[in-house]
Design an enzyme around this catalytic site. Structure first.
Site, mmCIF file in Angstrom:
data_model
loop_
_atom_site.group_PDB
_atom_site.id
_atom_site.type_symbol
_atom_site.label_atom_id
_atom_site.label_comp_id
_atom_site.label_asym_id
_atom_site.label_seq_id
_atom_site.Cartn_x
_atom_site.Cartn_y
_atom_site.Cartn_z
ATOM 1 N N LYS A 165 -8.304 44.268 -21.586
ATOM 2 C CA LYS A 165 -8.134 43.524 -20.469
ATOM 3 C C LYS A 165 -9.613 43.085 -19.859
ATOM 4 C CE LYS A 165 -5.322 43.877 -15.942
ATOM 5 N NZ LYS A 165 -4.707 44.901 -15.118
ATOM 6 N N ARG A 218 15.088 45.854 -6.451
ATOM 7 C CA ARG A 218 15.399 46.370 -7.887
ATOM 8 C C ARG A 218 16.180 47.763 -7.663
ATOM 9 N NH1 ARG A 218 10.214 45.219 -11.552
ATOM 10 N NH2 ARG A 218 11.625 44.258 -12.975
ATOM 11 N N GLU A 246 11.122 51.407 -10.289
ATOM 12 C CA GLU A 246 11.265 51.607 -9.043
ATOM 13 C C GLU A 246 12.694 52.117 -8.813
ATOM 14 O OE1 GLU A 246 8.814 48.000 -9.172
ATOM 15 O OE2 GLU A 246 10.622 48.637 -10.299
#
Length: 652
Positions: A281, A395, A367
């Protein structure tokens, strides 16, 4: 002219030489650094997938072959390679979306920018191709962070069940989502990263043993027959193969030739294949590599050389105010703990984590697990604070309802980026929480209007031990404090046309409001839209209309004093940064009907539609949440009511 400027679509990549491909990768990184610095956006993730994206478009024929991106914030390179090189208004009104967009290109499939969904999409598309007899390829690109989500593993379980259904899963493994990836899967992938010599060793063994007289070939066949156990000892990718997935890797994700070779092997296999690519990254941009927090996951407008922000520093953000206050609460209350879903830094838990590392858990992109785990923590005698973006709590609705609320657990949900977020587009707007959560029995919702109220209401929320509480605030900076003139029930009165202080009791009723001096309009101001409501009141007064503005503070449940207050006005207007369908306005309307109060009600909020990306202020203007628009509609409604109420004259 750069090589990138000559790329108009994926076909233009096919004829490039190895040297030209390397030059193209450099062009793309240079372009991204300067383009994203001008507009802001997701920089680090895209710098990490340059070679991977090039290889994907050289091996597969998009859009006939479907290349699916999980989350989608790493799709900038894909956009460049599919003919979209005007980044001048990236994430701005009328410009390119920061995520894949079907309106932009036939090469884009999934617009949803919520993580861990791509494998489900891929499973469905592959099944459709099988039923229809199509031979096109389906390729799903998913990050190691997104693999921490339960939906990804539900999909893998189904994908592996059909060993004859071609499907290519590319794991973009950069050891990070926003921050370093955590959990058992992260540990497993880390082990795979350290065993990249396995394939080379096996290839060497095959060559040597097959050329060894007499014993060589039988020994190789014996070893090949024991391949599973041998592989587990040297490279424990067995977890994927136990599921029924062919595993290829790990591959250097920045070696275009190596990635192409792996993808072509996967393309020839008639079943599900997982290609494991190691990427970095922020690759190619030293400031990003030195940023240990999130490798420049998302940046604002900045100088690409110094990385200094080019927008003047303004008021503190809502997130930073929450971060400071939860850390202060943590110092006072050892029972307060924190949970987040792969967003420790973005939701403001950095200080809390630094001070109380044993009282904070990042559960990955999960979540649902965060919510159920919070129920367990509360049952165990702690008060968990679950901090996520508002859009992501959708969610975990079933867990909020059945695990937290049903069991009357004292859990506080802190919803960052509530309401219109703007530049991140439709799926990032937190515009459904106050609608979805209205149906949860016992749950309370706080919508602070300023920093002082955020601090106060956060403390009120964590003091509740027998029911869930929710605190929601937007993405923008906190504005100036909005003082209260007094209080009616639990509501703060922010404005009265006659300038009397509702807290005075000399000539007023017991609820703090002057009886016999009623106003025309009662404006119910929800959260951060207080300044909009106060400006609306000023405009209405300029037209001769008298207004009261109240902030309910806790918008669920509706304050019992709102109905008698509404009864002393000609019209009630609710202004909220949430969907009008089922939101605070709907709850206020139900409350008035239950109290047999027939005052007309107007609700000003977000229409039931997915909103195009633009700056927050531009989106609010487009949907009519401005003082001028609201005042105009209220005035028109009152004018119609006045005309209707006038006595009619009839002829003889």
């Amino acid at each position: 002219m750069t090589i990138l400027e000559n790329i108009r679509g994926p076909r233009d990549l096919k004829a490039l030489t190895e040297a030209e491909l390397d030059e193209l990768a450099e062009d793309i990184r240079e372009f991204l650094i300067h383009a994203v610095a001008r507009t802001g956006g997701h920089l680090g993730p895209n710098l990490g997938v340059v070679e991977l994206s090039i290889a994907l478009h050289r091996v597969f024929d998009s859009p006939v072959d479907r290349i699916l991106w999980d989350t989608g914030h790493q799709s900038y390179v894909h956009k460049l390679l599919t003919g979209r090189q005007d980044f001048s208004k990236l994430r701005g009104k009328g410009g390119l979306s920061g995520y894949p967009s079907r309106e932009e290109s036939e090469h884009d499939v999934i617009e949803n920018s919520h993580a861990s969904t791509v494998l489900g999409w891929a499973d469905g598309l592959a099944k459709a191709h099988q039923v229809l007899g199509r031979t096109d390829h389906v390729v799903a690109v998913i990050g190691d962070g997104a693999l921490t989500g339960g939906m990804a593993w539900e999909a893998l379980n189904n994908i592996a069940a059909a060993k004859d259904r071609p499907l290519i899963l590319v794991v973009n493994d950069n050891e990070r989502s926003y921050a370093p990836t955590i959990g058992g899967l992260a540990n497993h992938l880390a082990t795979l990263r350290t065993t990249d010599g396995y394939e080379r060793f096996l290839a060497w063994g095959k060559d040597v043993l097959q050329h060894t007289p007499v014993l060589g070939r039988p020994l190789y066949e014996s070893l090949h027959g024991a391949k599973k156990g041998f592989k587990d000892a040297f490279a424990p990718q067995g977890m994927f193969e136990d599921l029924g997935l062919k595993y290829v890797g790990p591959i250097d994700g920045h070696d275009i030739a190596a990635v192409e070779s792996a993808l072509r092997r996967a393309k020839r296999f008639h079943g599900p294949v997982l290609v494991h690519c190691l990427t970095q990254k922020g690759r190619g941009y030293q400031p990003a590599l030195e940023d240990e927090a999130d490798r420049f996951h998302s940046v604002g407008v900045m100088d690409p050389l110094t990385c200094e922000p080019l927008t003047p520093a303004g008021a503190p953000s809502w997130t930073s105010v929450f971060g400071d206050e939860i850390a202060a609460i943590g110092a006072e209350r050892p029972d307060v703990v924190a949970i987040t879903a792969a967003m420790l830094h973005p939701v403001g838990l950095t200080k809390f984590a630094e001070r109380f590392p044993d009282r904070v858990w990042d559960v990955g992109i999960a979540e649902q697990h965060a919510t159920v785990s919070a129920a367990g923590l509360a049952t165990g005698g702690l008060h968990p604070v679950v901090a996520v973006y508002a859009t992501f709590l959708n969610r975990a609705f079933d867990q909020v309802l059945m695990d937290v609320a049903l069991h009357r657990c004292g859990v506080t949900f802190v919803l960052d980026r509530a309401g219109v977020t703007g530049t991140d587009g439709a799926s990032h707007n937190g515009m459904w929480d106050m609608s979805v959560l209205q149906v949860v029995p016992g749950l309370r919702i706080a919508a602070p209007r300023d920093a002082d109220q955020l601090r106060a209401q956060l403390r009120e929320a964590v003091d509740v031990s027998d029911a869930p509480t929710v605190l929601r605030f937007p993405k923008e900076s906190v504005g100036d404090p909005v003082p209260a003139l007094g209080r009616v029930g639990g509501m703060d009165v922010l404005h009265r046309s006659d300038d009397r202080n509702p807290g005075d009791t000399g000539h007023q009723g017991g609820d703090g409001l002057h009886r016999g001096d009623d106003a025309d309009v009662l404006i119910v101001s929800v959260g951060a839209l207080a300044s909009v409501c106060l400006q609306t009141a000023d405009l209405l007064e300029a037209r001769g209309l008298r207004c009261t503005v109240v902030d309910p503070r806790w918008v669920k449940p509706v304050d019992e004093q709102l109905a008698p207050l509404a009864e002393r006005h000609r019209l009630v207007a609710v202004v909220e940064d949430n969907s009008r369908a089922g939101g605070v306005g709907a709850a206020v309307g139900q409350s008035l009907r239950d109290a047999d109060v027939d005052v007309p009600l107007r609700t000003f909020g977000i229409p039931e539609q997915f909103l195009a990306h633009a700056k927050r202020g531009e989106v609010l203007a487009d949907i009519g949440l401005t003082p001028v628009e609201i005042a105009g509609r209220i005035s028109a409604a009152l004018a119609r009511r006045t005309h209707t109420d006038e006595p009619k004259e009839y002829g003889p």
